[in-house]
Design an enzyme around this catalytic site. Structure first.
Site, PDB file in Angstrom:
ATOM      1  N   ALA A 181       0.811  -1.215   0.000  1.00  0.00           N
ATOM      2  CA  ALA A 181       0.000   0.000   0.000  1.00  0.00           C
ATOM      3  C   ALA A 181       0.845   1.265   0.000  1.00  0.00           C
ATOM      4  O   ALA A 181       1.902   1.324   0.615  1.00  0.00           O
ATOM      5  CB  ALA A 181      -0.904   0.007   1.230  1.00  0.00           C
ATOM      6  N   LYS A 236       8.225   7.407  -2.379  1.00  0.00           N
ATOM      7  CA  LYS A 236       8.791   6.066  -2.559  1.00  0.00           C
ATOM      8  C   LYS A 236      10.268   6.031  -2.184  1.00  0.00           C
ATOM      9  O   LYS A 236      10.739   5.071  -1.577  1.00  0.00           O
ATOM     10  CB  LYS A 236       8.584   5.581  -3.997  1.00  0.00           C
ATOM     11  CG  LYS A 236       7.153   5.167  -4.280  1.00  0.00           C
ATOM     12  CD  LYS A 236       6.754   4.036  -3.351  1.00  0.00           C
ATOM     13  CE  LYS A 236       5.450   3.391  -3.728  1.00  0.00           C
ATOM     14  NZ  LYS A 236       5.119   2.257  -2.863  1.00  0.00           N
ATOM     15  N   PRO A 274       8.093  -2.223  -9.352  1.00  0.00           N
ATOM     16  CA  PRO A 274       7.348  -2.299 -10.607  1.00  0.00           C
ATOM     17  C   PRO A 274       7.252  -0.931 -11.277  1.00  0.00           C
ATOM     18  O   PRO A 274       7.332   0.104 -10.620  1.00  0.00           O
ATOM     19  CB  PRO A 274       5.964  -2.789 -10.169  1.00  0.00           C
ATOM     20  CG  PRO A 274       5.857  -2.406  -8.733  1.00  0.00           C
ATOM     21  CD  PRO A 274       7.253  -2.420  -8.185  1.00  0.00           C
TER      22      PRO A 274
END
Length: 142
Positions: A10, A93, A116
């Site tokens: 998440a 991130k 990804p």
């Protein structure tokens, strides 16, 4: 049965129209990741944690400054460039993954990350996130 593995997948992904996108993305991404790892630390049975990061954590950089730079586990997106371009998801991130790696090392947690390029699937929200909007635009010929 004991929990031996955790997949943390998440992260906030907001649309471009969100006015407080920076705050709504960075804090929850970093704190959410650390909260998962704090819970993992409590399990004596845990063998591994898999963190889904993003290619955004490594691919945003000024190619003119280091065109020959190879991408490996030491490569990160440029924080100043992400800030300049207001790429809050990418910055979240980077910060969340770095915080996770540090926490895992300090607490002897076996952590691996996957990065990804994009994830496609049903949306939980009626408003499409940036990635889904971009994909839809491609499909519609925009």
């Amino acid at each position: 049965m004991a929990c031996e593995g955790v997949f943390h997948i998440a992260s906030p992904v907001l649309g471009k129209s969100d006015s407080n996108c920076k705050e709504a993305t960075l804090g929850p991404a970093i704190n959410g990741t650390l909260n998962v790892l704090r819970s993992c630390k409590k399990s004596p049975f845990l063998k591994r944690v898999v963190l889904t990061s993003s290619s955004s954590a490594v691919r945003i950089r000024d190619e003119t400054q280091q065109p020959e730079l190879l991408w490996d586990e030491t490569t990160w997106s440029s924080v100043p460039l992400c800030e300049k371009l207001q790429l809050w998801y990418a910055l979240a991130k980077v910060f969340a993954e770095k915080a996770a790696l540090d926490f895992a090392k300090e607490n002897n947690i076996d952590l691996v990350t996957v990065l990804p390029s994009f994830v496609i699937g049903p949306s939980l929200s009626h408003e499409l996130c940036t990635t889904a909007s971009d994909i839809l635009g491609l499909l519609q010929g925009m």
